[in-house]
Design a protein around this motif. Sequence first.
Motif, PDB file in Angstrom:
ATOM      1  N   ALA A   1       0.805  -1.215   0.000  1.00  0.00           N
ATOM      2  CA  ALA A   1       0.000   0.000   0.000  1.00  0.00           C
ATOM      3  C   ALA A   1       0.844   1.273   0.000  1.00  0.00           C
ATOM      4  CB  ALA A   1      -0.937   0.006   1.215  1.00  0.00           C
ATOM      5  N   ASN A   2       2.095   1.187   0.488  1.00  0.00           N
ATOM      6  CA  ASN A   2       2.842   2.416   0.741  1.00  0.00           C
ATOM      7  C   ASN A   2       4.222   2.500   0.099  1.00  0.00           C
ATOM      8  OD1 ASN A   2       1.066   3.843   2.880  1.00  0.00           O
ATOM      9  ND2 ASN A   2       1.256   1.761   3.690  1.00  0.00           N
ATOM     10  N   VAL A   3       4.724   1.408  -0.472  1.00  0.00           N
ATOM     11  CA  VAL A   3       6.061   1.412  -1.057  1.00  0.00           C
ATOM     12  C   VAL A   3       5.952   0.946  -2.506  1.00  0.00           C
ATOM     13  CG1 VAL A   3       8.436   0.591  -0.870  1.00  0.00           C
ATOM     14  CG2 VAL A   3       7.037   0.859   1.202  1.00  0.00           C
ATOM     15  N   SER A   4       6.296   1.797  -3.433  1.00  0.00           N
ATOM     16  CA  SER A   4       6.174   1.417  -4.836  1.00  0.00           C
ATOM     17  C   SER A   4       7.368   0.566  -5.271  1.00  0.00           C
ATOM     18  CB  SER A   4       6.093   2.654  -5.728  1.00  0.00           C
ATOM     19  OG  SER A   4       7.377   3.240  -5.895  1.00  0.00           O
ATOM     20  N   PRO A   5       7.151  -0.405  -6.151  1.00  0.00           N
ATOM     21  CA  PRO A   5       8.278  -1.180  -6.675  1.00  0.00           C
ATOM     22  C   PRO A   5       9.341  -0.305  -7.323  1.00  0.00           C
ATOM     23  CG  PRO A   5       6.198  -2.251  -7.220  1.00  0.00           C
ATOM     24  CD  PRO A   5       5.853  -0.914  -6.644  1.00  0.00           C
ATOM     25  N   VAL A   6       8.925   0.796  -7.957  1.00  0.00           N
ATOM     26  CA  VAL A   6       9.885   1.691  -8.597  1.00  0.00           C
ATOM     27  C   VAL A   6      10.798   2.323  -7.546  1.00  0.00           C
ATOM     28  CG1 VAL A   6      10.156   3.817  -9.928  1.00  0.00           C
ATOM     29  CG2 VAL A   6       8.372   2.171 -10.549  1.00  0.00           C
ATOM     30  N   PHE A   7      10.221   2.763  -6.429  1.00  0.00           N
ATOM     31  CA  PHE A   7      11.032   3.367  -5.379  1.00  0.00           C
ATOM     32  C   PHE A   7      12.042   2.370  -4.845  1.00  0.00           C
ATOM     33  CE2 PHE A   7      11.818   3.881  -0.815  1.00  0.00           C
ATOM     34  CZ  PHE A   7      12.458   5.115  -0.813  1.00  0.00           C
ATOM     35  N   PHE A   8      11.581   1.147  -4.555  1.00  0.00           N
ATOM     36  CA  PHE A   8      12.515   0.172  -3.995  1.00  0.00           C
ATOM     37  C   PHE A   8      13.607  -0.165  -4.997  1.00  0.00           C
ATOM     38  CE2 PHE A   8      14.144  -4.088  -3.301  1.00  0.00           C
ATOM     39  CZ  PHE A   8      14.571  -3.982  -1.988  1.00  0.00           C
ATOM     40  N   ALA A   9      13.208  -0.447  -6.233  1.00  0.00           N
ATOM     41  CA  ALA A   9      14.183  -0.893  -7.226  1.00  0.00           C
ATOM     42  C   ALA A   9      15.175   0.198  -7.594  1.00  0.00           C
ATOM     43  CB  ALA A   9      13.451  -1.387  -8.474  1.00  0.00           C
ATOM     44  N   ARG A  10      14.697   1.424  -7.731  1.00  0.00           N
ATOM     45  CA  ARG A  10      15.539   2.499  -8.254  1.00  0.00           C
ATOM     46  C   ARG A  10      16.199   3.361  -7.180  1.00  0.00           C
ATOM     47  NH1 ARG A  10      16.938   2.378 -13.694  1.00  0.00           N
ATOM     48  NH2 ARG A  10      15.285   1.299 -14.836  1.00  0.00           N
ATOM     49  N   ALA A  11      15.532   3.525  -6.036  1.00  0.00           N
ATOM     50  CA  ALA A  11      16.043   4.460  -5.032  1.00  0.00           C
ATOM     51  C   ALA A  11      16.684   3.779  -3.827  1.00  0.00           C
ATOM     52  CB  ALA A  11      14.915   5.378  -4.551  1.00  0.00           C
ATOM     53  N   LEU A  12      16.178   2.610  -3.426  1.00  0.00           N
ATOM     54  CA  LEU A  12      16.589   2.037  -2.143  1.00  0.00           C
ATOM     55  C   LEU A  12      17.468   0.800  -2.256  1.00  0.00           C
ATOM     56  CD1 LEU A  12      16.157   2.800   0.809  1.00  0.00           C
ATOM     57  CD2 LEU A  12      14.215   1.217   0.865  1.00  0.00           C
ATOM     58  N   ARG A  13      17.195  -0.049  -3.243  1.00  0.00           N
ATOM     59  CA  ARG A  13      17.885  -1.345  -3.315  1.00  0.00           C
ATOM     60  C   ARG A  13      19.404  -1.210  -3.296  1.00  0.00           C
ATOM     61  NH1 ARG A  13      20.968  -4.683  -3.679  1.00  0.00           N
ATOM     62  NH2 ARG A  13      20.947  -6.697  -4.755  1.00  0.00           N
ATOM     63  N   SER A  14      19.949  -0.171  -3.911  1.00  0.00           N
ATOM     64  CA  SER A  14      21.405  -0.052  -4.055  1.00  0.00           C
ATOM     65  C   SER A  14      22.125   0.220  -2.736  1.00  0.00           C
ATOM     66  CB  SER A  14      21.743   1.045  -5.065  1.00  0.00           C
ATOM     67  OG  SER A  14      21.088   2.253  -4.736  1.00  0.00           O
ATOM     68  N   TYR A  15      21.403   0.575  -1.680  1.00  0.00           N
ATOM     69  CA  TYR A  15      22.036   0.774  -0.374  1.00  0.00           C
ATOM     70  C   TYR A  15      22.313  -0.549   0.347  1.00  0.00           C
ATOM     71  CZ  TYR A  15      21.003   5.757  -0.706  1.00  0.00           C
ATOM     72  OH  TYR A  15      20.963   7.071  -1.099  1.00  0.00           O
ATOM     73  N   PHE A  16      21.773  -1.637  -0.172  1.00  0.00           N
ATOM     74  CA  PHE A  16      21.871  -2.918   0.518  1.00  0.00           C
ATOM     75  C   PHE A  16      22.867  -3.870  -0.135  1.00  0.00           C
ATOM     76  CE2 PHE A  16      17.182  -1.816   1.129  1.00  0.00           C
ATOM     77  CZ  PHE A  16      17.435  -1.102   2.296  1.00  0.00           C
ATOM     78  N   GLU A  17      23.826  -3.319  -0.854  1.00  0.00           N
ATOM     79  CA  GLU A  17      24.784  -4.157  -1.564  1.00  0.00           C
ATOM     80  C   GLU A  17      25.786  -4.799  -0.596  1.00  0.00           C
ATOM     81  OE1 GLU A  17      25.751  -5.003  -5.358  1.00  0.00           O
ATOM     82  OE2 GLU A  17      23.842  -5.386  -4.365  1.00  0.00           O
ATOM     83  N   GLU A  18      26.390  -5.888  -1.046  1.00  0.00           N
ATOM     84  CA  GLU A  18      27.406  -6.576  -0.258  1.00  0.00           C
ATOM     85  C   GLU A  18      28.667  -5.722  -0.149  1.00  0.00           C
ATOM     86  OE1 GLU A  18      29.358  -9.216  -3.875  1.00  0.00           O
ATOM     87  OE2 GLU A  18      27.689 -10.047  -2.714  1.00  0.00           O
ATOM     88  N   ILE A  19      29.399  -5.925   0.941  1.00  0.00           N
ATOM     89  CA  ILE A  19      30.708  -5.297   1.115  1.00  0.00           C
ATOM     90  C   ILE A  19      31.689  -6.381   1.550  1.00  0.00           C
ATOM     91  CG2 ILE A  19      29.700  -3.069   1.746  1.00  0.00           C
ATOM     92  CD1 ILE A  19      30.585  -3.672   4.661  1.00  0.00           C
ATOM     93  N   THR A  20      32.982  -6.046   1.501  1.00  0.00           N
ATOM     94  CA  THR A  20      34.017  -6.991   1.920  1.00  0.00           C
ATOM     95  C   THR A  20      34.672  -6.485   3.195  1.00  0.00           C
ATOM     96  OG1 THR A  20      34.437  -7.652  -0.363  1.00  0.00           O
ATOM     97  CG2 THR A  20      36.146  -8.170   1.252  1.00  0.00           C
ATOM     98  N   VAL A  21      34.707  -7.347   4.207  1.00  0.00           N
ATOM     99  CA  VAL A  21      35.333  -7.026   5.487  1.00  0.00           C
ATOM    100  C   VAL A  21      36.358  -8.109   5.809  1.00  0.00           C
ATOM    101  CG1 VAL A  21      34.981  -6.658   7.966  1.00  0.00           C
ATOM    102  CG2 VAL A  21      33.254  -5.860   6.333  1.00  0.00           C
ATOM    103  N   ASP A  22      37.614  -7.737   5.871  1.00  0.00           N
ATOM    104  CA  ASP A  22      38.691  -8.676   6.208  1.00  0.00           C
ATOM    105  C   ASP A  22      38.662  -9.895   5.281  1.00  0.00           C
ATOM    106  OD1 ASP A  22      40.918  -9.356   7.812  1.00  0.00           O
ATOM    107  OD2 ASP A  22      39.691 -10.728   9.000  1.00  0.00           O
ATOM    108  N   GLY A  23      38.431  -9.636   3.996  1.00  0.00           N
ATOM    109  CA  GLY A  23      38.418 -10.703   3.005  1.00  0.00           C
ATOM    110  C   GLY A  23      37.125 -11.486   2.921  1.00  0.00           C
ATOM    111  N   GLN A  24      36.144 -11.174   3.752  1.00  0.00           N
ATOM    112  CA  GLN A  24      34.865 -11.876   3.766  1.00  0.00           C
ATOM    113  C   GLN A  24      33.800 -11.019   3.095  1.00  0.00           C
ATOM    114  OE1 GLN A  24      33.446 -12.808   7.710  1.00  0.00           O
ATOM    115  NE2 GLN A  24      31.737 -14.047   6.984  1.00  0.00           N
TER     116      GLN A  24
END
Length: 387
Positions: A193-216
């Motif tokens: 009801a409150n979060v559009s797929p466009v907002f999640f896909a285009r604006a928010l999803r990229s903040y949740f990417e993987e990172i590497t910590v101490d080779g992991q």
Amino acid sequence: MTRTLGIDLGSSIRSAAIRGLDPLAADTLCFDMRRQNAEADVPALVAALRSLVPSLDDVAGYSPEACVAAMRDLGMFLGSIKKHGPEPVPLVPEITPVLLELGRRTDMVPRDTVHHYTTWNPAGGRQRMYGGDIQEAYLQESVRMVFPHLREGLELAGVLSDTPVEDPKFAVLTEDLTGHVETMVASIDMVMANVSPVFFARALRSYFEEITVDGQVLLGPAAAQVPLWLIDQAVWASDRSEPGYEEFLRDSVPYSLPRWRELYAYWTGVPSVVSRLVDAYGEDPDATERRVPALRASSEALARLLRVIVVFRGRHLGIARKAYDADLRLYPVGSGGASVDLLRQITDLTRATARLIARRAGGMGAEAGHEHGHGHAGAESAGRRTA
């Protein structure tokens, strides 16, 4: 990881305490982060992160709750920097031993998870948000609202897993578990009801990417870390799953709370609730039910639980199809590593299990997408395609 905490980080009291803490004095910087993200100001984000990194001596003086709050705030900047391109840890290398120590102290992975982003995130004026859009706040709240119920539900599932299916208490426990799982449906309705797929896909999803910590390589906060999959494991998936889902569960386990990792390990080694019920009915279900009348109530209660899970799965699949449509998406899979194809497989497995138990329960409807659709085309169309 060796367990070092004597507390339950998932408890509501501890979560409230964590939300109230600001051990890095990060409130102002976290608010400024929204503007820095809007401007893609990587140097400012890196400078802010560097200024927040505590010394190991400081961390040694933190309470377990303060360790969680510190990881929460450092993680917001790690995700923000990665969103704009650079791998964050090499830009602030002094953060590595701190992340490792915070992970050790909390018995969790050495970066932030969905728990940090939602359950342990303050509400109101101190709420940590990447961009500040109201849709982001709704998404955070949709997850925050289900965690107390999932915590209670997982403990109920632990009792249910050890309760004979012939025991009248089995049906009562299952009904209680269903009540907690139903909050997942209310949660995803809030998202729809409150979060559009466009907002999640285009604006928010990229903040949740993987990172590497101490080779992991470590995944970012993800809906996949919300442990409905753990209830699956107890109810049916420990011995009725498929390799793709099994691998996904193994990959998700490290991002869950210590207590929940213990439950996963236990349930993986014992028959699922569904298998125990099927075995109890044997080759002549009618005769067995006449001999053990409580089995009917057990099967009916289990059928209702599975129908609720199917409702959630169908709606989640509908949202994912939109957010990860080839013409819209920036990433081919979710931040937890699940593809739309895997979500479809999980939904199909859950629906097949629901049909199996519905037959034991005397033909109760198992196509939950139709019974509980409430007008949501995503769930209903998922039901038609996989029926």
